[in-house]
Design a protein around this motif. Structure first.
Motif, mmCIF file in Angstrom:
data_model
loop_
_atom_site.group_PDB
_atom_site.id
_atom_site.type_symbol
_atom_site.label_atom_id
_atom_site.label_comp_id
_atom_site.label_asym_id
_atom_site.label_seq_id
_atom_site.Cartn_x
_atom_site.Cartn_y
_atom_site.Cartn_z
ATOM 1 N N ASP A 64 -22.990 19.889 -24.429
ATOM 2 C CA ASP A 64 -22.072 20.423 -25.448
ATOM 3 C C ASP A 64 -20.877 21.166 -24.875
ATOM 4 O OD1 ASP A 64 -23.074 19.367 -27.706
ATOM 5 O OD2 ASP A 64 -24.353 21.093 -28.206
ATOM 6 N N ILE A 65 -20.441 20.714 -23.722
ATOM 7 C CA ILE A 65 -19.243 21.321 -23.128
ATOM 8 C C ILE A 65 -18.050 20.416 -23.431
ATOM 9 C CG2 ILE A 65 -18.124 21.991 -20.962
ATOM 10 C CD1 ILE A 65 -20.915 22.655 -19.872
ATOM 11 N N MET A 66 -17.022 21.008 -23.970
ATOM 12 C CA MET A 66 -15.815 20.242 -24.274
ATOM 13 C C MET A 66 -14.965 20.196 -23.008
ATOM 14 S SD MET A 66 -12.674 21.183 -26.845
ATOM 15 C CE MET A 66 -13.448 21.191 -28.432
ATOM 16 N N ALA A 67 -14.424 19.024 -22.703
ATOM 17 C CA ALA A 67 -13.614 18.945 -21.494
ATOM 18 C C ALA A 67 -12.426 18.021 -21.694
ATOM 19 C CB ALA A 67 -14.473 18.433 -20.335
ATOM 20 N N ALA A 68 -11.328 18.359 -21.050
ATOM 21 C CA ALA A 68 -10.140 17.508 -21.100
ATOM 22 C C ALA A 68 -9.607 17.353 -19.685
ATOM 23 C CB ALA A 68 -9.085 18.123 -21.998
ATOM 24 N N ARG A 69 -9.179 16.131 -19.369
ATOM 25 C CA ARG A 69 -8.685 15.876 -18.015
ATOM 26 C C ARG A 69 -7.190 15.575 -18.039
ATOM 27 N NH1 ARG A 69 -10.876 9.714 -17.100
ATOM 28 N NH2 ARG A 69 -10.390 9.038 -19.205
ATOM 29 N N ARG A 70 -6.629 15.555 -16.849
ATOM 30 C CA ARG A 70 -5.205 15.244 -16.685
ATOM 31 C C ARG A 70 -4.317 16.049 -17.633
ATOM 32 N NH1 ARG A 70 -5.759 12.047 -12.784
ATOM 33 N NH2 ARG A 70 -7.182 10.266 -12.819
ATOM 34 N N VAL A 71 -4.670 17.308 -17.794
ATOM 35 C CA VAL A 71 -3.849 18.215 -18.588
ATOM 36 C C VAL A 71 -2.606 18.527 -17.759
ATOM 37 C CG1 VAL A 71 -3.766 20.547 -19.566
ATOM 38 C CG2 VAL A 71 -5.875 19.198 -19.719
ATOM 39 N N ALA A 72 -1.454 18.445 -18.378
ATOM 40 C CA ALA A 72 -0.220 18.744 -17.646
ATOM 41 C C ALA A 72 -0.324 20.138 -17.025
ATOM 42 C CB ALA A 72 0.969 18.686 -18.603
ATOM 43 N N THR A 73 0.144 20.261 -15.796
ATOM 44 C CA THR A 73 0.009 21.545 -15.108
ATOM 45 C C THR A 73 0.655 22.677 -15.901
ATOM 46 O OG1 THR A 73 -0.030 20.352 -13.040
ATOM 47 C CG2 THR A 73 0.384 22.709 -12.907
ATOM 48 N N SER A 74 1.797 22.374 -16.545
ATOM 49 C CA SER A 74 2.454 23.430 -17.324
ATOM 50 C C SER A 74 1.558 23.871 -18.481
ATOM 51 C CB SER A 74 3.793 22.935 -17.844
ATOM 52 O OG SER A 74 3.606 21.764 -18.596
ATOM 53 N N ASP A 75 0.869 22.921 -19.109
ATOM 54 C CA ASP A 75 -0.051 23.275 -20.197
ATOM 55 C C ASP A 75 -1.240 24.064 -19.648
ATOM 56 O OD1 ASP A 75 1.450 22.184 -22.177
ATOM 57 O OD2 ASP A 75 0.321 20.307 -22.331
ATOM 58 N N LEU A 76 -1.722 23.633 -18.496
ATOM 59 C CA LEU A 76 -2.865 24.323 -17.888
ATOM 60 C C LEU A 76 -2.506 25.786 -17.615
ATOM 61 C CD1 LEU A 76 -5.750 23.452 -16.880
ATOM 62 C CD2 LEU A 76 -4.788 23.578 -14.583
ATOM 63 N N GLU A 77 -1.302 25.979 -17.103
ATOM 64 C CA GLU A 77 -0.857 27.345 -16.824
ATOM 65 C C GLU A 77 -0.727 28.153 -18.106
ATOM 66 O OE1 GLU A 77 2.617 26.606 -14.492
ATOM 67 O OE2 GLU A 77 1.454 26.402 -12.634
ATOM 68 N N ARG A 78 -0.231 27.511 -19.152
ATOM 69 C CA ARG A 78 -0.113 28.191 -20.444
ATOM 70 C C ARG A 78 -1.475 28.611 -20.960
ATOM 71 N NH1 ARG A 78 3.883 24.187 -22.412
ATOM 72 N NH2 ARG A 78 5.876 25.248 -22.345
ATOM 73 N N ILE A 79 -2.438 27.683 -20.871
ATOM 74 C CA ILE A 79 -3.784 27.986 -21.352
ATOM 75 C C ILE A 79 -4.350 29.164 -20.563
ATOM 76 C CG2 ILE A 79 -6.141 27.106 -21.604
ATOM 77 C CD1 ILE A 79 -4.889 24.278 -21.849
ATOM 78 N N GLY A 113 -20.866 29.694 -17.276
ATOM 79 C CA GLY A 113 -20.889 29.978 -18.712
ATOM 80 C C GLY A 113 -19.782 29.275 -19.474
ATOM 81 N N ALA A 114 -19.033 28.422 -18.801
ATOM 82 C CA ALA A 114 -17.925 27.737 -19.467
ATOM 83 C C ALA A 114 -18.430 26.766 -20.528
ATOM 84 C CB ALA A 114 -17.098 26.985 -18.431
ATOM 85 N N ASP A 115 -17.795 26.779 -21.697
ATOM 86 C CA ASP A 115 -18.121 25.741 -22.668
ATOM 87 C C ASP A 115 -16.905 24.901 -23.043
ATOM 88 O OD1 ASP A 115 -17.044 27.814 -24.129
ATOM 89 O OD2 ASP A 115 -18.951 28.346 -25.079
ATOM 90 N N VAL A 116 -15.765 25.249 -22.464
ATOM 91 C CA VAL A 116 -14.583 24.397 -22.586
ATOM 92 C C VAL A 116 -13.952 24.311 -21.196
ATOM 93 C CG1 VAL A 116 -12.322 24.072 -23.649
ATOM 94 C CG2 VAL A 116 -14.158 25.123 -24.973
ATOM 95 N N VAL A 117 -13.643 23.092 -20.781
ATOM 96 C CA VAL A 117 -13.118 22.894 -19.436
ATOM 97 C C VAL A 117 -11.819 22.085 -19.486
ATOM 98 C CG1 VAL A 117 -13.572 21.902 -17.170
ATOM 99 C CG2 VAL A 117 -15.453 22.895 -18.484
ATOM 100 N N PHE A 118 -10.791 22.602 -18.829
ATOM 101 C CA PHE A 118 -9.540 21.852 -18.716
ATOM 102 C C PHE A 118 -9.275 21.595 -17.242
ATOM 103 C CE2 PHE A 118 -8.935 24.441 -22.569
ATOM 104 C CZ PHE A 118 -8.698 23.418 -23.481
ATOM 105 N N SER A 119 -8.926 20.351 -16.936
ATOM 106 C CA SER A 119 -8.595 20.039 -15.559
ATOM 107 C C SER A 119 -7.265 19.306 -15.520
ATOM 108 C CB SER A 119 -9.679 19.154 -14.945
ATOM 109 O OG SER A 119 -9.178 18.549 -13.767
ATOM 110 N N ASN A 120 -6.463 19.612 -14.518
ATOM 111 C CA ASN A 120 -5.202 18.869 -14.397
ATOM 112 C C ASN A 120 -5.418 17.605 -13.571
ATOM 113 O OD1 ASN A 120 -5.453 19.977 -11.883
ATOM 114 N ND2 ASN A 120 -3.314 20.655 -11.727
#
Ligand code: ADP
Ligand code: MG
Length: 527
Positions: free
Chosen positions: A306-321, A284-291
């Motif tokens: 229509d799924i929004m996705a971002a890659r290479r997100v800094a691990t610290s940001d990923l943890e914050r999210i 059911g995800a419609d937004v995906v963040f990956s480090n």
């Protein structure tokens, strides 16, 4: 000024193992206090230092300044303890570092005079301790409580805390944003610096600085065809990639020998990736963040759905999210369930003065806020950021303990008067130390006066006179370079920070005096 400091350094660095360490601490303490003296208050000057590699460091921050000191801590315990004092003040509240160092150094200086007169170190530390307790009483008497709704006073507290870090002086604009931010953060019970995200976007003016609920991060979706905005988002935080996996057999890497093999491998890879993506969609995800990475085919596949996705997100940001949205950090997509997803009211790309940021709004319940700092070039923004840290520290302190006291040296003058009066009731030589403590406290208004261009001696005399006459809030109004009612001028500080700072400066001073005593005794019994 750099020369000045380097001079000191060689003086401190020139100590050999044979130096007479006992008694030296007071000298070192005074030298360090002298070093930070000119940076105290909103009119304090920046210092320019040249570090070991010849790099120029410009700062007005007591802690940064001490960090540049090159002393052998084993040889000069006083220096080490003072640096630690600054460090703990900086880490616990962010503000009050310079004052703590100045006070400790001055207390050491006063102690030296007493030692010369034959007063025993233990007598001095007892007297200092008594006086510090008296300070706390006086602070309690002069403190007033700030209501949570009193945003005007909160803004003043923030503004004052922000004013001492650099040449950055806030006219209230940024402080207002900080108060807004603190209101959001306070929902978490306690205000934690970690919960405020700061993004710096050069350009614009300070007035363009915005605060928003939730997160605002420097993250861009990977594909142009992805949605710019997702309402009631279900968020997956992946600690793994969305890319083809190299097929492996139990015997090791698969060896490709011909075109058939190649086709098989490709099919295997595609199947694998598609299975993963389907599992992601099924959650059911419609937004995906990956480090990690998201491959081109995966990007297209997600964009089509229509799924929004971002890659290479800094691990610290990923943890914050993950923390902010309640998502789990998933290492395995195949087993991803709906309950592993986080949620946000809104995820959208936002233009912040030319910077493309991603806003993740977690709604009214959010305990996180983001500040987009604007105004000036990068260097100015860095300075603002340091000010923000101090401002937030003050707001956190007031949230914990809502009492504030008059700043601008007013409290110190009041306390010095009360402590001198109290000294009369102290028996024995401790009385001398109690008085010396009162004198040391006055170093703060004296220095503020000096840095504001006033005559320090005349200033102290006037302050004493007016306080004795009952004008409890009279201090140095440093911005206008005059003596007056500082509370009216909005110069107030968290009582908790002040009390803690005086207590820890006293404690460190006393420890230094006692170490000296031990060293002197073991050196040679010449006392
Ligand atoms: P610290 O690192 O100890 O916070 P600062 O350089 O920030 O050092 O100076 C703090 C001192 O400056 C406090 O005594 C505070 O009351 C005083 N101060 C800050 N702003 C003003 C002002 N506008 N007028 C007078 N005193 C001020
Ligand atoms: Mg300060």
């Amino acid at each position: 000024m750099g020369k000045d400091v380097r001079g000191r350094r060689s003086e401190l660095g020139g100590l050999g193992p044979d130096s007479d360490v006992g008694g030296l601490s007071t000298t070192v303490g005074m030298a360090i206090a002298e070093m930070v003296r000119t940076t105290l208050g909103p009119r304090g000057m920046d210092k320019m230092l040249v570090d070991r590699d010849g790099m120029v460091v410009v700062t007005n921050d007591g802690y940064t300044l001490l960090g540049q000191l090159n002393v052998d801590a084993d040889l000069v315990p006083a220096a080490k303890l003072l640096v630690e004092l600054a460090g703990s003040q900086e880490e616990s509240v962010g503000d009050g570092t310079t004052t703590a160092i100045l006070l400790a150094g001055t207390l050491l200086g006063e102690a030296e005079t007493l030692l010369d007169r034959g007063v025993h170190p233990r007598t001095i530390t007892r007297g200092y301790h008594l006086a510090a307790e008296k300070f706390r009483d006086v602070s309690g008497e002069h403190a007033t409580s700030v209501a949570e709704s009193d945003t005007e006073t909160l803004r003043d507290v923030t503004r004052i805390a922000m004013s001492g870090t650099g040449s950055y002086v806030d006219d209230g604009v940024l402080a207002n944003r900080m108060v807004e931010a603190a209101q959001v953060l306070a929902r978490g019970g306690q205000i934690r610096a970690d919960d405020l995200l700061v993004e710096k976007v050069p350009g614009g003016t300070v007035a363009d600085t915005t605060i928003s609920r939730g997160l605002l991060l420097d993250i861009q979706p990977v594909h142009v065809n992805m949605p710019e905005r997702v309402k009631s988002a279900r968020i997956a935080c992946l600690r793994t990639d969305l890319a083809v996996r190299q097929p492996r057999s139990d015997l090791g890497d698969v060896v490709v020998r011909d075109a058939d093999d190649y086709r098989n491998v490709r099919e295997y890879e595609d199947r694998n990736l598609r299975t993963t993506l389907r599992a992601l969609e099924a959650s059911g995800a419609d937004v995906v963040f990956s480090n990690d990475s998201i491959s081109e085919p995966a990007q297209r596949w997600l964009a089509e759905r229509d799924i929004m996705a971002a890659r290479r997100v800094a691990t610290s940001d990923l943890e914050r999210i993950a923390r902010a949205t309640g998502a789990m950090l998933a290492a395995d997509v195949a087993s991803l369930e709906a309950e592993d997803l986080g949620s946000a009211d809104l995820v959208e790309r936002r233009d912040c003065g030319g910077a493309d940021l991603l806003a993740i709004e977690t709604g009214e319940e959010s305990i996180r806020a983001s500040l987009v700092l604007r105004g000036g070039a990068e260097h100015a923004l860095d300075e603002m950021e340091r000010a923000v840290v101090n401002g937030l520290g003050a707001l956190a302190a007031v949230h914990q303990d809502p009492r504030v006291v008059p700043g601008g040296g007013a409290l110190e003058v009041a306390a010095a008067l009360a402590i001198r009066e109290y000294a009369d009731s102290v028996t024995g030589r401790e009385q001398l130390a109690v008085r010396a403590f009162a004198d040391a406290l006055e170093a703060i208004p004296r220095t503020l006066a000096e840095n504001a261009g006033l005559d320090p001696l005349d200033g102290i005399i006037e302050l004493r006179r007016r306080h004795a006459a009952g004008e409890r809030a009279v201090g140095i109004d440093a911005v206008y370079g005059r003596i007056g009612d500082v509370v009216e001028a909005g110069v107030v500080e968290p009582a908790g920070i002040k009390e803690r700072l005086v207590a820890s400066a006293t404690e460190v001073t006393n420890r230094i005096l006692l170490i000296d005593d031990v060293l002197a005794a073991s050196d040679e019994d010449d006392r």
